[in-house]
Structure formats: C-alpha cells, structure tokens
Design an enzyme around this catalytic site. Structure first.
Site: not given
Ligand code: NAD
Length: 404
Positions: A44, A46, A111, A129, A155, A190, A192-193, A196, A264
């Site tokens: 949780l 996020r 993310r 993390n 990503t 970044s 973050y990137h 990955k 924007t």
């Molecule tokens: P999100 O933040 O909505 O979901 C990620 C979930 O992982 C959250 O519910 C968070 O609580 C959980 N989490 C984080 N760290 C954790 C940990 N240590 N232990 C257990 N749970 C953990 O993100 P999203 O948009 O659903 O993205 C999901 C994945 O897809 C990510 O890895 C993200 O990098 C990748 N991604 C997303 C997008 C996008 O446009 N949303 C694009 C490219 C890649």
C-alpha cells in the site's frame, strides 16, 4: 487459445506484486476473470505517497480489502490478498511459500520519475525499494520455486532517446571484426528510470546464474482507466492519477481539458514516447504468462502499441475536447525535466504482436470516452495538483503540492 485475451488460465497460480496499483489492479481482475488463480501482494506504499504529498486519485478507490471482497461477490472468484513489503524478506518468503506461484508479475515499485527527483531521500528510497525488492523476488524464485516465471515491469524510459532505432532489449554489434548480441545501451532520464536499468542488469545476471526464466516488459506510457472488470462495480474502479508527480501525459491532458485548464506541454513538446491503452497492458501480461521465457533467458519485450509526441497528444485532446464543446487551450511551460525536446525516436514493438496482441489504437472514440469518464469526476479535481511539482535541476526541490 494460448496468448489471446480469451485463453483460460486453467488455475495457473499468478502472484501479482503491486496488485493494488493502477496496472496491477486491472491485471489482477483480468487474470482472475479468465481462470488464473491470483494472489495480490502490496504494501500500500502508493496510497501512502498520496497521503504524504497531499495528492489523490481522481476516482474514489475502495480499500484493497474491500476491492477483493467485492470482486469475490461480483465474480465468484477468490483473490488472495497479502499486505506486506517485498523488501521484507521474511514477509516475501512466507507469501511465496504459502501461495506457490507458477508466475510472478512484478509491478511493485515506486514508479514516478518526478517523485524520485524530489530530493536525495526520495532518490535513495526509490532505488532501494525498487532494486532491493527485485533482488528479493529473484531470491524467492531461486530458493523456493526455480520453475516460476518472472514477469517484470520495466519501462521504455530505460533506453532514453538514442539517435538510432531502439530494439527489443538486445542489439547485435560488430566491433573490430567481431560480432555479438548485447543488452541494448541504457540511458535512463531520472533516478526512477535508472532503478529499472539496475533491475534489468540484476535480472539478466540472475537468469544466467540460476537458470531462471524472466520476461522484462519495457512498458510505454499507459493511458485509460476502464477495463471490462473494473467497471463491473463502483468498488472495483481503478485509480486515475492526474497530478504533476504521478499523472502521466495523456491522462493528465484529459483532466486539464475537462476542467478548463490549459494543457501544459513541457518545453517544445517534441518529446516522443511509446504509449498503450490499459486494456492492452492486461493482455500483454497474459500473453507473457501464457508464453513463458526459457529457463536461463531474460527475454525483453517492448510493451507499447503506438508512438506519439507530447504535441501530438495535445492536438488529439484539443480536437476531441472542442468537439465535445469544451474550450481547450495549450500552453508551453518551462520543462521541469532534463530531456531532449526534439529528437529521433523509432522503437520496435513487434514481439507481443507476434504472440497475438491486437492493439487498441488511440482514436477519437477512446479520447471521447476518457473525457466523458473524467467529466463525471471533475468535482474531485484539485487544480493545485495539476502543475509540475518537481524540477530536475533544483535540489532539494520544494514540492509545490506538499504545502497545498
Ligand atoms: P502504481 O504506483 O499505481 O502501482 C505500484 C504498486 O506497487 C502500488 O500499489 C504500490 O503500493 C506497490 N509497491 C511499491 N513498492 C512496493 C513494495 N516494496 N512492496 C510491495 N508493494 C509495493 O504504478 P503503476 O502505474 O501501476 O505501474 C506498475 C508498474 O509498471 C511499475 O513498475 C511501473 O514502473 C511500470 N510502468 C508503469 C507505466 C505507467 O504509465 N503507469 C509505464 C511504464 C512502466
């Protein structure tokens, strides 16, 4: 039929780490509806970032427990819910040994690029993390079930914007008369990137060292919110992020159009990226599970369906918004990110299609339905959150939303 949206999971046990998030929740329901036996693992985090920064999803989302309970009532399918942090080895090893997954889908990371650039602490948190969590998942597979297929969300941002075509994970290079196929060069934009990028290297090594089967899905920017299952009940609704930290390009523009805020565009707007509909995200994951990588292989798929520049997106949203009677304007603002604003971009994305993906193409109908969806919730929009909140060049950054 294997590899299509209609295939039957046949009880395949799938652990979805990050299953309470945007992509993970939609995927958990998609798979559960198709006969896969699903376990959601999520700490949780996020929801907590929103509390820390004063952000909120556009849509009122139910608690993780209520979501799973409602899904059970609506579908008759049970989803196992394990709340905990995958960086906590005791927790992860117990979750793994009790559920015994055939496949693990790992979405569970911090993310947001802007979040990782807030200051040193957020950069360190993001990489700790993400990188440690992934290493723990690799060890869990090695220790408890070496046959478990790991499907990991990477990503497209790992590649950056090189001045040559982007291949799917690997490139064949000839150098001084010798030839080899090597990991495609990575230039994350970044911390973050880059987390990955580090994950990909660690997974590539673990696949070779321990003969694990891994699929690294380099996903593009996801847009949309509704999937077949998340519309079945109001407690199943997915999150929709539009703020300057977690909101992604198209989803954010749609909210701006709906509330009469100018779109924007950061800088010149020539930034080009791969995009996909969330309904394709869930199918890509199913395809990857149904067609596992070989043991010892880290297979890479580029998971997007179309390329757009930021200006292209602004044009599409403007045209559709105006058709619906909204008065949509676009402004260019100082780019908070460090990135090329005009560049070559041509990335391959054929492997998932070869395995049966039939993409939803971004067209009028999709933008219309997204706009209509957002208009329904527009009273929940906090205008303060729309602005970019983090500048890559300034450190430490004062996060605008923190004081909102
Ligand atoms: P999100 O933040 O909505 O979901 C990620 C979930 O992982 C959250 O519910 C968070 O609580 C959980 N989490 C984080 N760290 C954790 C940990 N240590 N232990 C257990 N749970 C953990 O993100 P999203 O948009 O659903 O993205 C999901 C994945 O897809 C990510 O890895 C993200 O990098 C990748 N991604 C997303 C997008 C996008 O446009 N949303 C694009 C490219 C890649």
């Amino acid at each position: 039929v294997a590899g299509t949206a209609h295939s039957n999971g046949g009880g395949t046990r799938v652990m979805i780490i990050g299953g309470d998030g945007y992509c993970g929740w939609a995927t958990a329901l998609h798979l559960s509806a198709r006969g896969y036996n699903v376990c959601i693992v999520d700490n949780l985090a996020r929801r907590n970032y929103d509390l820390q920064l004063g952000l909120d999803t556009l849509t009122p989302i139910a608690s993780a427990h209520e979501r799973v309970r409602t899904w059970g009532e609506v579908s008759g399918q049970h989803i196992d819910l394990q709340i905990g942090d995958i960086c906590d080895w005791e927790f992860l090893s117990q979750a793994f040994q009790s559920f015994k997954p055939d496949a693990v889908v790992h979405f569970g990371e911090q993310r947001s690029a802007p979040y990782s650039m807030i200051d040193r602490q957020h950069a360190v948190y993001t990489q700790t993390n993400n990188v440690m969590g992934t290493i723990n998942v690799l060890y869990a597979i090695k220790e408890f079930n070496p046959d478990c297929h790991m499907v990991k969300l990477g990503t497209m941002g790992e590649y950056g914007t090189p001045n040559i075509d982007i291949e799917e994970g690997y490139i064949t290079i000839e150098h001084n008369g010798r030839k080899d196929t090597l990991p495609y060069p990575k230039q994350g934009g970044s911390f973050y990137h880059l987390s990955k990028v580090h994950d990909s290297h660690n997974m590539h090594f673990a696949a070779r060292a321990w003969k694990i089967a891994i699929t690294d899905l380099n996903q593009g920017v996801v847009y949309g919110v509704r999937t077949e299952e998340t519309v079945a009940h109001k407690a199943l609704i997915n999150r929709y992020d539009y703020d300057g930290i977690f909101g992604t390009a198209l989803n954010r523009f749609v909210v701006q159009a709906a509330v009469g805020h100018p779109l924007t565009v950061y800088g010149k707007g020539g930034q080009t990226r791969g995009f996909l509909d969330i309904r394709d995200t869930v199918r890509c994951i199913q395809i990857a599970i149904d067609n596992p990588a070989n043991k010892g292989e880290m297979r890479v798929f580029n998971q997007f369906t179309e390329q757009f520049s930021v200006n292209d997106l602004a044009r599409i949203v403007t045209a559709e918004g105006n058709r619906l009677g909204l008065n949509v304007e676009t402004i260019s603002i100082l780019n908070p990110r460090v990135e090329a604003e005009e560049h070559y971009y041509n990335a391959k994305c054929t492997k998932l299609r070869d395995l049966g993906l039939e993409p939803h193409i971004l067209g009028e109908a999709i933008v219309d339905s997204l706009l209509e969806f957002v208009i329904e919730y527009k009273d929940r929009v906090n205008m303060e959150l729309i602005k970019p909140a983090v500048d890559w060049r300034k450190s430490p950054t004062s996060v605008a939303t923190m004081s909102a």
